[in-house]
Scaffold this motif. Structure first.
Motif, mmCIF file in Angstrom:
data_model
loop_
_atom_site.group_PDB
_atom_site.id
_atom_site.type_symbol
_atom_site.label_atom_id
_atom_site.label_comp_id
_atom_site.label_asym_id
_atom_site.label_seq_id
_atom_site.Cartn_x
_atom_site.Cartn_y
_atom_site.Cartn_z
ATOM 1 N N MET A 113 0.817 -1.193 0.000
ATOM 2 C CA MET A 113 0.000 0.000 0.000
ATOM 3 C C MET A 113 0.861 1.257 0.000
ATOM 4 O O MET A 113 0.709 2.119 -0.838
ATOM 5 C CB MET A 113 -0.922 -0.018 1.202
ATOM 6 N N HIS A 114 1.788 1.389 0.974
ATOM 7 C CA HIS A 114 2.577 2.614 1.079
ATOM 8 C C HIS A 114 3.925 2.529 0.374
ATOM 9 O O HIS A 114 4.643 3.506 0.343
ATOM 10 C CB HIS A 114 2.803 2.985 2.541
ATOM 11 N N ASN A 115 4.269 1.385 -0.152
ATOM 12 C CA ASN A 115 5.563 1.289 -0.800
ATOM 13 C C ASN A 115 5.480 1.627 -2.292
ATOM 14 O O ASN A 115 6.465 1.634 -2.979
ATOM 15 C CB ASN A 115 6.192 -0.097 -0.603
ATOM 16 N N LYS A 116 4.298 1.925 -2.773
ATOM 17 C CA LYS A 116 4.130 2.377 -4.151
ATOM 18 C C LYS A 116 4.117 3.899 -4.171
ATOM 19 O O LYS A 116 3.770 4.550 -3.197
ATOM 20 C CB LYS A 116 2.818 1.852 -4.731
ATOM 21 N N TYR A 117 4.470 4.443 -5.287
ATOM 22 C CA TYR A 117 4.460 5.898 -5.435
ATOM 23 C C TYR A 117 3.281 6.324 -6.303
ATOM 24 O O TYR A 117 3.428 7.037 -7.280
ATOM 25 C CB TYR A 117 5.780 6.377 -6.032
ATOM 26 N N ASP A 118 2.090 5.861 -5.924
ATOM 27 C CA ASP A 118 0.891 6.199 -6.670
ATOM 28 C C ASP A 118 0.479 7.635 -6.374
ATOM 29 O O ASP A 118 0.554 8.100 -5.235
ATOM 30 C CB ASP A 118 -0.261 5.269 -6.289
ATOM 31 N N CYS A 138 -2.724 10.374 -6.872
ATOM 32 C CA CYS A 138 -4.133 10.522 -7.191
ATOM 33 C C CYS A 138 -4.264 11.440 -8.408
ATOM 34 O O CYS A 138 -3.655 12.515 -8.457
ATOM 35 C CB CYS A 138 -4.878 11.096 -5.989
ATOM 36 N N THR A 139 -5.085 11.039 -9.351
ATOM 37 C CA THR A 139 -5.215 11.838 -10.570
ATOM 38 C C THR A 139 -6.003 13.122 -10.346
ATOM 39 O O THR A 139 -5.772 14.114 -11.029
ATOM 40 C CB THR A 139 -5.900 11.010 -11.673
ATOM 41 N N GLU A 140 -6.907 13.122 -9.384
ATOM 42 C CA GLU A 140 -7.726 14.314 -9.137
ATOM 43 C C GLU A 140 -6.956 15.416 -8.422
ATOM 44 O O GLU A 140 -6.989 16.571 -8.816
ATOM 45 C CB GLU A 140 -8.962 13.941 -8.324
ATOM 46 N N SER A 141 -6.268 15.062 -7.335
ATOM 47 C CA SER A 141 -5.618 16.084 -6.511
ATOM 48 C C SER A 141 -4.120 16.201 -6.751
ATOM 49 O O SER A 141 -3.488 17.105 -6.220
ATOM 50 C CB SER A 141 -5.857 15.780 -5.031
ATOM 51 N N PRO A 144 0.251 12.339 -3.479
ATOM 52 C CA PRO A 144 0.546 10.914 -3.281
ATOM 53 C C PRO A 144 -0.527 10.238 -2.424
ATOM 54 O O PRO A 144 -1.122 10.853 -1.538
ATOM 55 C CB PRO A 144 1.891 10.918 -2.563
ATOM 56 N N GLU A 145 -0.776 8.974 -2.705
ATOM 57 C CA GLU A 145 -1.784 8.209 -1.969
ATOM 58 C C GLU A 145 -1.456 8.134 -0.474
ATOM 59 O O GLU A 145 -2.345 8.069 0.362
ATOM 60 C CB GLU A 145 -1.906 6.801 -2.550
ATOM 61 N N THR A 146 -0.173 8.149 -0.137
ATOM 62 C CA THR A 146 0.235 8.099 1.266
ATOM 63 C C THR A 146 -0.300 9.309 2.025
ATOM 64 O O THR A 146 -0.790 9.190 3.150
ATOM 65 C CB THR A 146 1.766 8.054 1.376
ATOM 66 N N PHE A 147 -0.234 10.483 1.424
ATOM 67 C CA PHE A 147 -0.746 11.696 2.067
ATOM 68 C C PHE A 147 -2.249 11.624 2.245
ATOM 69 O O PHE A 147 -2.786 12.013 3.284
ATOM 70 C CB PHE A 147 -0.398 12.936 1.246
ATOM 71 N N LEU A 148 -2.942 11.134 1.252
ATOM 72 C CA LEU A 148 -4.399 11.040 1.336
ATOM 73 C C LEU A 148 -4.837 10.047 2.408
ATOM 74 O O LEU A 148 -5.785 10.299 3.149
ATOM 75 C CB LEU A 148 -4.971 10.647 -0.027
#
Length: 100
Positions: free
Chosen positions: A1-6, A8-11, A14-18
């Motif tokens: 989950m947190h080891n990817k650098y995904d 978010c396309t909307e904001s 990074p997914e980690t911040f969300l």
């Protein structure tokens, strides 16, 4: 989950911040409870600061478990955290005071 650098396309964040922003409310509530009735004392010794913090957080955890187990108890109400801490202190100290 947190080891990817995904990202978010909307904001464009990074997914980690969300994920952190979605789950940080519990920490804020616990900090607020800890500072409302704290065991903290003024000291320059950092081990004591950590010890006082452990006391505060463990009393909050004990109160949460108590509220879940006994939801209708009078000590379970929100305004009785101070009474709950005093009751815990007495129940821990009394066996040490009374000699068999």
């Amino acid at each position: 989950m947190h080891n990817k650098y995904d990202v978010c396309t909307e904001s464009q964040k990074p997914e980690t911040f969300l994920t952190y922003n979605k789950t940080k409310g519990g920490v804020d509530a616990e900090d607020q409870m800890a500072h409302a009735f704290t065991t903290e004392r003024k000291t320059k010794r950092w081990p004591l600061v950590i010890f006082f913090n452990i006391l505060d957080l463990s009393s909050i955890a004990a109160l949460i478990v108590f509220r879940m187990k006994y939801p209708f108890n009078t000590l379970s109400h929100d305004d009785n955290r101070q009474k709950f801490n005093i009751d815990i202190g007495r129940s821990l100290a009394l066996p040490q005071i009374i000699c068999p």
